[in-house]
Design a protein around this motif. Structure first.
Motif, PDB file in Angstrom:
ATOM      1  N   ARG A   1     -10.141  14.609  -4.241  1.00 14.60           N
ATOM      2  CA  ARG A   1     -11.181  14.351  -3.245  1.00 14.60           C
ATOM      3  C   ARG A   1     -11.316  12.839  -3.045  1.00 14.60           C
ATOM      4  NH1 ARG A   1     -16.838  16.500  -5.061  1.00 14.60           N
ATOM      5  NH2 ARG A   1     -16.551  14.818  -6.573  1.00 14.60           N
ATOM      6  N   PHE A   2     -11.100  12.373  -1.819  1.00 14.02           N
ATOM      7  CA  PHE A   2     -11.168  10.949  -1.501  1.00 14.02           C
ATOM      8  C   PHE A   2     -12.494  10.659  -0.801  1.00 14.02           C
ATOM      9  CE2 PHE A   2      -6.696  12.057  -1.680  1.00 14.02           C
ATOM     10  CZ  PHE A   2      -6.179  11.045  -2.480  1.00 14.02           C
ATOM     11  N   ASP A   3     -13.477  10.236  -1.569  1.00 12.48           N
ATOM     12  CA  ASP A   3     -14.806  10.064  -0.985  1.00 12.48           C
ATOM     13  C   ASP A   3     -15.401   8.682  -1.247  1.00 12.48           C
ATOM     14  OD1 ASP A   3     -15.200  10.392  -3.664  1.00 12.48           O
ATOM     15  OD2 ASP A   3     -16.640  12.031  -3.504  1.00 12.48           O
ATOM     16  N   ARG A   4     -14.548   7.681  -1.563  1.00 15.57           N
ATOM     17  CA  ARG A   4     -15.023   6.316  -1.738  1.00 15.57           C
ATOM     18  C   ARG A   4     -14.163   5.372  -0.893  1.00 15.57           C
ATOM     19  NH1 ARG A   4     -18.544   8.837  -3.207  1.00 15.57           N
ATOM     20  NH2 ARG A   4     -19.897   8.651  -5.041  1.00 15.57           N
ATOM     21  N   GLU A   5     -14.818   4.380  -0.293  1.00 10.65           N
ATOM     22  CA  GLU A   5     -14.123   3.453   0.593  1.00 10.65           C
ATOM     23  C   GLU A   5     -13.175   2.558  -0.197  1.00 10.65           C
ATOM     24  OE1 GLU A   5     -17.063   1.269   2.674  1.00 10.65           O
ATOM     25  OE2 GLU A   5     -17.761   2.985   3.854  1.00 10.65           O
ATOM     26  N   ALA A   6     -11.980   2.355   0.352  1.00 10.30           N
ATOM     27  CA  ALA A   6     -10.996   1.458  -0.245  1.00 10.30           C
ATOM     28  C   ALA A   6     -10.319   0.672   0.865  1.00 10.30           C
ATOM     29  CB  ALA A   6      -9.961   2.248  -1.044  1.00 10.30           C
TER      30      ALA A   6
ATOM     31  N   HIS B   1      -8.706  -4.788  -1.393  1.00 15.30           N
ATOM     32  CA  HIS B   1      -9.059  -4.277  -2.723  1.00 15.30           C
ATOM     33  C   HIS B   1      -8.723  -2.791  -2.802  1.00 15.30           C
ATOM     34  CE1 HIS B   1     -11.748  -7.756  -2.053  1.00 15.30           C
ATOM     35  NE2 HIS B   1     -11.528  -8.002  -3.328  1.00 15.30           N
ATOM     36  N   PRO B   2      -7.441  -2.441  -2.780  1.00 15.42           N
ATOM     37  CA  PRO B   2      -7.082  -1.009  -2.837  1.00 15.42           C
ATOM     38  C   PRO B   2      -7.402  -0.401  -4.189  1.00 15.42           C
ATOM     39  CG  PRO B   2      -5.127  -2.386  -2.978  1.00 15.42           C
ATOM     40  CD  PRO B   2      -6.267  -3.317  -2.692  1.00 15.42           C
ATOM     41  N   PHE B   3      -7.494   0.919  -4.231  1.00 17.15           N
ATOM     42  CA  PHE B   3      -7.629   1.657  -5.484  1.00 17.15           C
ATOM     43  C   PHE B   3      -6.243   1.879  -6.100  1.00 17.15           C
ATOM     44  CE2 PHE B   3     -11.772   3.672  -3.916  1.00 17.15           C
ATOM     45  CZ  PHE B   3     -12.556   3.032  -4.867  1.00 17.15           C
ATOM     46  N   MET B   4      -6.233   2.024  -7.429  1.00 14.05           N
ATOM     47  CA  MET B   4      -4.996   2.276  -8.168  1.00 14.05           C
ATOM     48  C   MET B   4      -4.843   3.760  -8.498  1.00 14.05           C
ATOM     49  SD  MET B   4      -3.955  -0.866  -8.601  1.00 14.05           S
ATOM     50  CE  MET B   4      -4.782  -1.333  -7.084  1.00 14.05           C
ATOM     51  N   PHE B   5      -3.612   4.215  -8.686  1.00 15.00           N
ATOM     52  CA  PHE B   5      -3.327   5.434  -9.440  1.00 15.00           C
ATOM     53  C   PHE B   5      -2.110   5.137 -10.300  1.00 15.00           C
ATOM     54  CE2 PHE B   5      -1.289   5.994  -5.287  1.00 15.00           C
ATOM     55  CZ  PHE B   5      -0.042   6.553  -5.564  1.00 15.00           C
ATOM     56  N   HIS B   6      -2.142   5.620 -11.551  1.00 15.47           N
ATOM     57  CA  HIS B   6      -1.149   5.132 -12.500  1.00 15.47           C
ATOM     58  C   HIS B   6      -1.115   5.980 -13.764  1.00 15.47           C
ATOM     59  CE1 HIS B   6      -4.336   3.270 -15.060  1.00 15.47           C
ATOM     60  NE2 HIS B   6      -4.928   3.005 -13.908  1.00 15.47           N
TER      61      HIS B   6
ATOM     62  N   PHE C   1      -3.743   2.881  -3.210  1.00 10.22           N
ATOM     63  CA  PHE C   1      -4.058   3.569  -1.962  1.00 10.22           C
ATOM     64  C   PHE C   1      -5.299   2.982  -1.311  1.00 10.22           C
ATOM     65  CE2 PHE C   1      -6.722   5.926  -4.954  1.00 10.22           C
ATOM     66  CZ  PHE C   1      -7.853   6.264  -4.224  1.00 10.22           C
ATOM     67  N   VAL C   2      -5.395   3.204  -0.020  1.00  8.92           N
ATOM     68  CA  VAL C   2      -6.589   2.847   0.738  1.00  8.92           C
ATOM     69  C   VAL C   2      -7.099   4.109   1.422  1.00  8.92           C
ATOM     70  CG1 VAL C   2      -5.871   0.467   1.113  1.00  8.92           C
ATOM     71  CG2 VAL C   2      -5.253   2.228   2.797  1.00  8.92           C
ATOM     72  N   THR C   3      -8.347   4.073   1.846  1.00  4.72           N
ATOM     73  CA  THR C   3      -8.903   5.168   2.645  1.00  4.72           C
ATOM     74  C   THR C   3      -9.113   4.667   4.061  1.00  4.72           C
ATOM     75  OG1 THR C   3     -11.149   4.596   1.901  1.00  4.72           O
ATOM     76  CG2 THR C   3      -9.985   6.339   0.704  1.00  4.72           C
ATOM     77  N   VAL C   4      -8.853   5.561   5.008  1.00  5.65           N
ATOM     78  CA  VAL C   4      -8.927   5.181   6.429  1.00  5.65           C
ATOM     79  C   VAL C   4      -9.796   6.176   7.181  1.00  5.65           C
ATOM     80  CG1 VAL C   4      -6.711   4.004   6.412  1.00  5.65           C
ATOM     81  CG2 VAL C   4      -6.796   6.453   6.916  1.00  5.65           C
TER      82      VAL C   4
ATOM     83  N   ILE D   1       0.860  -1.184   0.000  1.00  9.33           N
ATOM     84  CA  ILE D   1       0.000   0.000   0.000  1.00  9.33           C
ATOM     85  C   ILE D   1       0.896   1.234   0.000  1.00  9.33           C
ATOM     86  CG2 ILE D   1      -1.800   1.279   1.206  1.00  9.33           C
ATOM     87  CD1 ILE D   1      -2.678  -1.440   0.022  1.00  9.33           C
ATOM     88  N   ASP D   2       0.748   2.084  -0.993  1.00  8.10           N
ATOM     89  CA  ASP D   2       1.620   3.240  -1.144  1.00  8.10           C
ATOM     90  C   ASP D   2       1.095   4.476  -0.434  1.00  8.10           C
ATOM     91  OD1 ASP D   2       3.681   2.255  -3.314  1.00  8.10           O
ATOM     92  OD2 ASP D   2       1.704   1.593  -3.993  1.00  8.10           O
ATOM     93  N   VAL D   3      -0.240   4.594  -0.312  1.00 10.17           N
ATOM     94  CA  VAL D   3      -0.840   5.793   0.282  1.00 10.17           C
ATOM     95  C   VAL D   3      -2.024   5.395   1.161  1.00 10.17           C
ATOM     96  CG1 VAL D   3      -2.166   7.902  -0.227  1.00 10.17           C
ATOM     97  CG2 VAL D   3      -0.139   7.356  -1.585  1.00 10.17           C
ATOM     98  N   GLU D   4      -2.100   6.006   2.329  1.00  8.66           N
ATOM     99  CA  GLU D   4      -3.307   5.944   3.159  1.00  8.66           C
ATOM    100  C   GLU D   4      -3.913   7.346   3.188  1.00  8.66           C
ATOM    101  OE1 GLU D   4      -2.402   4.466   7.020  1.00  8.66           O
ATOM    102  OE2 GLU D   4      -2.149   2.390   6.347  1.00  8.66           O
ATOM    103  N   ALA D   5      -5.108   7.482   2.646  1.00  7.06           N
ATOM    104  CA  ALA D   5      -5.781   8.778   2.602  1.00  7.06           C
ATOM    105  C   ALA D   5      -6.999   8.743   3.520  1.00  7.06           C
ATOM    106  CB  ALA D   5      -6.215   9.105   1.175  1.00  7.06           C
ATOM    107  N   LYS D   6      -7.275   9.845   4.149  1.00  6.51           N
ATOM    108  CA  LYS D   6      -8.424   9.920   5.046  1.00  6.51           C
ATOM    109  C   LYS D   6      -9.707  10.016   4.233  1.00  6.51           C
ATOM    110  CE  LYS D   6     -10.379  12.562   8.907  1.00  6.51           C
ATOM    111  NZ  LYS D   6     -10.230  13.751   9.803  1.00  6.51           N
ATOM    112  N   LEU D   7     -10.640   9.112   4.497  1.00  7.51           N
ATOM    113  CA  LEU D   7     -11.909   9.106   3.783  1.00  7.51           C
ATOM    114  C   LEU D   7     -12.643  10.429   3.997  1.00  7.51           C
ATOM    115  CD1 LEU D   7     -13.937   7.467   2.097  1.00  7.51           C
ATOM    116  CD2 LEU D   7     -14.933   6.649   4.239  1.00  7.51           C
ATOM    117  N   GLY D   8     -13.083  11.040   2.905  1.00 14.05           N
ATOM    118  CA  GLY D   8     -13.776  12.311   2.968  1.00 14.05           C
ATOM    119  C   GLY D   8     -12.872  13.524   2.896  1.00 14.05           C
TER     120      GLY D   8
END
Length: 532
Positions: free
Chosen positions: A500-505, A509-514, A529-532, A438-445
């Protein structure tokens, strides 16, 4: 496209072949003319959820004719090549039943849909041969033009190039009130822009080392699965939904007589007002919606510059021929649409930096190895065979790099290689993509500002499960048609995005960026990344 092609009234009675053969120079620059035997534009079948809210999508292999008299190995969704357009109502609960009849593993990514990561169809959502994956999604987003395609780790480029892709329109049913065309296949036309290197036989996707390093680009342009089609259009305002579905090519579009493309929406929905654009660049994975005025009655060609070239020969993409027999519903371009407002950087809770790392020196050095040599005279392989590349040689490679970002024929290519076995590696977050990291943990919302930096070439940045506003590109604010909500942006230099990080990850099943050059994604220019 699929087995269905456009059969609208008068489409074959316009003398399209003769019209398509017209040749129009622009500012003294020669360009390829439309083919005299140009086919009518195929239009993807329009499908909606059935009475139970289910959409059935069957992935399978087939044969497809990109040109009359040709036949090539292909894959498609509910057909032989590409797939349908799904029209989904905002607020609806939909089951997307994806049957894998390919005989190999795949995934299906809903590019642009706002869904949680476990339903996103990234590389962690494997669909095994013979299985059906049926995510239930709630459509909860503004009206927008999106698409779907595979996202297999190390094999996305091949599966997408074979034809596994389709379109998604999210609608709120109010386009008539907005003054926008909405008669599908008449004044509302989806255009999937792609390029091909081979249009006959079995080996339609055989990348060499240069293709992995620069992205797979062909020398044959196709729209909706055929080369150089002709679209009959009403003598009024027509809506073009543009998707760059190519693996790597940027399209730099304009109309041959200089009339503008009035851009009114991008990936994430509307911009404040339709704005005239004389030349529109569309990067891989990117979408734009445009209005074009055909009321004057004259035919016009859609052209593109060669990839990454600001001047030079223009290539023919397709032709539009107004037909007085088709109904005209819209006669004026709307003055205003829903304004997304100005982005607010003060919402950001943190700043991150990422570099599109081509690892050019190490990847070019692979050309020395016998396994990486191509036939003499093809591409740049073999150029450094048998000796080491010094600093001056690498400097020369950098100078030549951009000349390779254009279409190549099959004769230009060298020995084919598989992405994961090639030795070519790139990175987005320091190290090549790792399914387990996991490369990034972003705060949900939350909102974050991401600074993106390229090195050797432009890269289309795409993020799953989030939307962004472009704050700056090389220190300047975005042009108006790039000022709305987006999920793809072509970065050439330095850019700042407000995300804007507004979807659960979740971690399973992490989300990609690429980078959305699919070969770059396959060799590791991707992170998660995942959202926390």
């Amino acid at each position: 496209m699929t087995d269905i092609t456009i059969t609208r009234r008068h489409a074959l009675g316009l003398g399209l072949g003769a019209a398509a053969a017209c040749y129009l120079p622009w500012n003294g620059v020669a360009r390829a003319a439309a083919r005299a035997d140009a086919p009518p534009l195929p239009v993807p079948p329009l499908i909606e959820p059935d009475g139970n809210g289910v959409v059935k999508l069957r992935l399978g292999k087939g044969r497809h004719a990109f040109r009359v008299g040709s036949e090539a190995a292909s894959a498609g969704v509910n057909g032989s090549y590409l797939g349908p357009l799904l029209r989904l109502e905002n607020g609806a609960r939909v089951t997307l039943a994806v049957e894998n009849a390919l005989g190999e593993e795949t995934t299906m990514h809903w590019h642009g849909l706002f869904v949680p990561s476990r339903l996103d169809g990234g590389p962690h959502n494997i669909i095994k041969p013979g299985e059906t994956w049926s995510p239930e999604v709630t459509i909860d987003q503004p009206p927008s033009f999106n698409w779907f395609h595979p996202h297999m780790h190390g094999d996305t480029a091949r599966q997408a190039h074979m034809g596994l892709a389709g379109l998604i329109v999210v609608t709120d049913g109010k386009d008539g009130e907005r003054g926008l065309p909405q008669s599908y296949g008449i004044d509302d036309l989806p255009l999937v822009l792609q390029d091909r290197r081979v249009i006959e036989g079995e080996d339609v996707y055989a990348p060499d080392l240069m293709d992995l390093i620069h992205g797979f680009r062909g020398d044959i342009l196709i729209v909706n699965g055929v080369e150089g089609p002709v679209a009959a259009v009403p003598k009024g305002i027509v809506r073009l939904r543009l998707l760059n579905g190519a693996n790597a090519r940027n399209f730099h579009l304009r109309l041959s007589d200089g009339r503008p493309l009035h851009v009114f929406a991008s990936d994430g929905g509307f911009v404040a007002a339709p704005g005239p654009v004389s030349r529109l660049t569309v990067a891989p994975g990117e979408r734009y919606e445009c209005l074009v005025d055909f009321s004057g009655g004259s035919a016009v060609d859609l052209l593109t510059l060669a990839d990454d070239e600001e001047t030079g020969e223009e290539l023919h993409v397709m032709r539009f021929v107004p037909d007085a027999g088709l109904p005209v519903a819209v006669t004026a371009i709307p003055a205003r649409l829903e304004d997304p407002g100005m982005p607010d950087p003060s919402l950001s809770i943190r700043r991150r930096s990422f570099v599109f790392d081509e690892r050019l020196a190490a990847n070019m050095a692979l050309m020395k190895a016998p396994s990486g040599q191509m036939e003499s005279g093809h591409g740049m392989a073999g150029m450094h065979s048998g000796h080491d590349m010094g600093s001056m040689e690498m400097e020369g490679m950098h100078d030549m790099d951009h000349s390779m970002h254009q279409g190549r024929s099959a004769g230009d290519a060298g020995a084919p290689v598989a992405a994961l076995a090639s030795g070519v590696r790139m990175a987005m977050a320091g190290e090549p993509f790792d399914m387990n990291h996991i490369d990034v943990e972003a705060k949900l919302g939350s909102f974050e500002i991401w600074e993106l930096q390229t090195q050797e070439m432009a890269h289309p940045f795409h993020i799953h499960g989030a939307s962004f506003r472009i704050l700056t590109k090389n220190g300047e604010p975005p042009v108006p048609h790039e000022a709305g909500w987006k999920d793809v942006a072509l970065i050439n230099g330095r850019a700042e995005l407000l995300i804007r990080f507004d979807r659960e990850a979740d971690r399973d099943h992490p989300f990609m960026f690429h980078c959305h050059i699919l070969e770059h994604e396959d060799v590791g220019m991707m992170a998660q990344f995942v959202t926390v």
